[in-house]
Design a protein around this motif. Structure first.
Motif, mmCIF file in Angstrom:
data_model
loop_
_atom_site.group_PDB
_atom_site.id
_atom_site.type_symbol
_atom_site.label_atom_id
_atom_site.label_comp_id
_atom_site.label_asym_id
_atom_site.label_seq_id
_atom_site.Cartn_x
_atom_site.Cartn_y
_atom_site.Cartn_z
ATOM 1 N N THR A 75 0.979 -1.174 0.005
ATOM 2 C CA THR A 75 -0.096 0.111 -0.071
ATOM 3 C C THR A 75 0.843 1.224 0.033
ATOM 4 N N MET A 76 2.093 1.323 0.755
ATOM 5 C CA MET A 76 2.993 2.416 0.851
ATOM 6 C C MET A 76 3.478 2.582 -0.534
ATOM 7 N N ASN A 77 3.993 1.488 -0.798
ATOM 8 C CA ASN A 77 4.692 1.682 -2.042
ATOM 9 C C ASN A 77 3.957 2.440 -3.427
ATOM 10 N N GLU A 78 2.813 1.762 -3.274
ATOM 11 C CA GLU A 78 1.773 2.377 -4.351
ATOM 12 C C GLU A 78 1.646 3.759 -4.003
ATOM 13 N N ALA A 79 1.234 4.053 -2.778
ATOM 14 C CA ALA A 79 1.147 5.746 -2.264
ATOM 15 C C ALA A 79 2.411 6.672 -2.551
ATOM 16 N N LEU A 80 3.471 5.782 -2.560
ATOM 17 C CA LEU A 80 4.812 6.555 -2.684
ATOM 18 C C LEU A 80 5.381 6.724 -4.125
ATOM 19 N N GLN A 81 4.307 6.106 -5.130
ATOM 20 C CA GLN A 81 5.229 6.044 -6.465
ATOM 21 C C GLN A 81 5.351 7.496 -6.894
ATOM 22 N N GLY A 82 6.572 7.581 -7.609
ATOM 23 C CA GLY A 82 6.924 8.994 -8.011
ATOM 24 C C GLY A 82 7.383 10.031 -7.092
ATOM 25 N N ILE A 83 7.639 9.594 -5.781
ATOM 26 C CA ILE A 83 7.933 10.458 -4.959
ATOM 27 C C ILE A 83 9.510 10.014 -4.278
ATOM 28 N N SER A 84 10.236 11.053 -4.461
ATOM 29 C CA SER A 84 11.513 10.578 -4.018
ATOM 30 C C SER A 84 11.793 10.571 -2.274
ATOM 31 N N LYS A 85 12.942 9.901 -2.125
ATOM 32 C CA LYS A 85 13.403 9.833 -0.894
ATOM 33 C C LYS A 85 13.530 10.983 -0.273
ATOM 34 N N GLU A 86 14.053 12.077 -1.034
ATOM 35 C CA GLU A 86 14.418 13.418 -0.345
ATOM 36 C C GLU A 86 13.025 13.894 -0.012
ATOM 37 N N GLU A 87 12.193 13.937 -0.818
ATOM 38 C CA GLU A 87 10.861 14.474 -0.436
ATOM 39 C C GLU A 87 10.399 13.799 0.697
ATOM 40 N N ILE A 88 10.353 12.548 0.843
ATOM 41 C CA ILE A 88 9.849 11.763 1.827
ATOM 42 C C ILE A 88 10.537 12.425 3.323
ATOM 43 N N GLU A 89 11.958 12.483 3.170
ATOM 44 C CA GLU A 89 12.408 13.134 4.247
ATOM 45 C C GLU A 89 11.989 14.491 4.794
ATOM 46 N N ILE A 90 11.760 15.283 3.748
ATOM 47 C CA ILE A 90 11.297 16.362 3.965
ATOM 48 C C ILE A 90 9.912 16.524 4.695
ATOM 49 N N VAL A 91 9.071 15.550 4.163
ATOM 50 C CA VAL A 91 7.905 15.407 4.787
ATOM 51 C C VAL A 91 7.803 15.135 6.223
ATOM 52 N N LYS A 92 8.638 14.139 6.463
ATOM 53 C CA LYS A 92 8.833 13.585 7.775
ATOM 54 C C LYS A 92 9.332 14.789 8.622
ATOM 55 N N SER A 93 10.304 15.290 8.224
ATOM 56 C CA SER A 93 10.911 16.669 9.040
ATOM 57 C C SER A 93 9.869 17.676 9.143
ATOM 58 N N VAL A 94 9.144 18.019 8.022
ATOM 59 C CA VAL A 94 7.934 18.955 8.459
ATOM 60 C C VAL A 94 7.131 18.500 9.400
ATOM 61 N N PHE A 95 6.596 17.177 9.274
ATOM 62 C CA PHE A 95 5.545 16.648 10.107
ATOM 63 C C PHE A 95 6.257 16.813 11.715
ATOM 64 N N GLN A 96 7.281 16.584 11.799
ATOM 65 C CA GLN A 96 7.797 16.619 13.175
ATOM 66 C C GLN A 96 7.766 17.919 13.654
ATOM 67 N N ARG A 97 8.239 18.735 13.007
ATOM 68 C CA ARG A 97 8.219 20.175 13.390
ATOM 69 C C ARG A 97 6.895 20.663 13.647
ATOM 70 N N VAL A 98 6.036 20.437 12.713
ATOM 71 C CA VAL A 98 4.472 20.618 12.886
ATOM 72 C C VAL A 98 4.023 20.262 14.307
ATOM 73 N N TYR A 99 4.402 18.679 14.372
ATOM 74 C CA TYR A 99 3.872 18.241 15.518
ATOM 75 C C TYR A 99 4.252 19.023 16.885
ATOM 76 N N GLU A 100 5.744 19.010 16.802
ATOM 77 C CA GLU A 100 6.407 19.831 17.890
ATOM 78 C C GLU A 100 5.850 21.114 18.276
ATOM 79 N N ASN A 101 5.496 21.887 17.165
ATOM 80 C CA ASN A 101 4.837 23.406 17.184
ATOM 81 C C ASN A 101 3.616 23.441 17.662
ATOM 82 N N SER A 102 2.884 21.989 17.699
ATOM 83 C CA SER A 102 1.474 22.156 17.883
ATOM 84 C C SER A 102 0.999 21.587 19.139
ATOM 85 N N LYS A 103 1.756 20.849 19.859
ATOM 86 C CA LYS A 103 1.341 20.166 20.846
ATOM 87 C C LYS A 103 1.377 20.786 21.883
#
Lengths: 146, 146
Positions: B118-146
């Motif tokens: 499921t995840m491989n399908e969801a992530l088709q065409g998305i690079s590892k760098e982009e995923i890293e950025i999303v993870k990083s943004v998520f982490q910061r948004v979470y920290e900023n919002s809790k």
DNA sequence: TTATATTAGTTGCATAACTAACTATATGTC
DNA sequence: GACATATAGTTAGTTATGCAACTAATATAA
């Protein structure tokens, strides 16, 4: 089974919607602290109606990514609060058009201000480029998954 | 009220969790199609227990970003399915430790495979760098919002 | 024009989320 | 040791979600 593969991108956190629920919860709290007795789900409907009043329930399904049943009940609840009303379409009698009432108007500015503030806090330290990448990834993940 | 400011990054879509719910729904469907009668919420608990069995309910709250009440009922339901059991901690009698049963073991490989797919399908065409950025943004948004 | 299929919305059923109030156990302080 | 406080978990009440089955209205096709 390859844990390594599974961990690629830790999409697990995407599935749990960690960041989105954190922001949503924060905004919900800010609504409550400001004495605004609406849920973020209800607000997400109002948000679209403020942009374009008189949408059909079906159109609200599309724009808010919910199914018909969810919209039916959300509109039920918002209608009970007196913030919207259903008006049957004259063109197609199957269709309910959802219109804001006068009571909904004053909510707009207050909630927009809170949403702005909440989002600015959530986005502290995050660049416009990063946001663009997140949006782009979200869009593609959504397209890949629907 | 500045619509322009509000639209910066269209964080509204983050609040609605568009991408995350799309992936979650897809995975849920894949579970169902495979005859696996568990919800993704239940699976998210099992996922953490497969990584480390015998976690306390409180620890599951932290790891899955849910509150105590939600965990209580999720564990209730998973326990009813016979997949986990609560065992009172000997060190601290307030604490319930949650252990997988034998019935949960066979689910692990099947669901991991489906999640990977499921995840491989969801992530088709998305690079590892982009995923890293999303993870990083998520982490910061979470920290900023809790 | 009648029969069939599609679309919009509602309702029933089950799961899940959050808050607030509650019980029981542990900890800390005097 | 006694009293106040903190922590782990449960329960009640409300809202929201998804699927499936249903009704009513519209569109399509024979």
């Amino acid at each position: 089974m390859s844990n390594n593969q599974f961990k690629r991108g830790e999409l697990y956190s995407v599935i749990n919607g960690v960041a989105s629920t954190a922001v949503a919860r924060r905004l919900q709290k800010n609504f409550r602290n400001a004495g605004l007795e609406i849920t973020i789900e209800q607000w997400s409907i109002l948000y679209h109606l403020w942009k374009e009043d008189g949408l059909s329930q079906q159109e609200l399904c599309t724009r808010t990514f919910r199914d018909k049943a969810s919209i039916t009940r959300l509109i039920d609840n918002i209608e009970k609060l007196g913030l919207v009303e259903r008006i049957a379409s004259k063109d197609d009698r199957r269709v309910n058009l959802v219109y804001l009432t006068d009571a909904a108007k004053p909510l707009q500015e207050a909630t927009y201000n809170l949403a702005n503030q909440t989002m600015n806090e959530a986005l502290q330290g995050i660049s416009k480029e990063e946001i663009e990448i997140v949006k782009s990834v979200f869009q593609r993940v959504y397209e890949n998954s629907k």
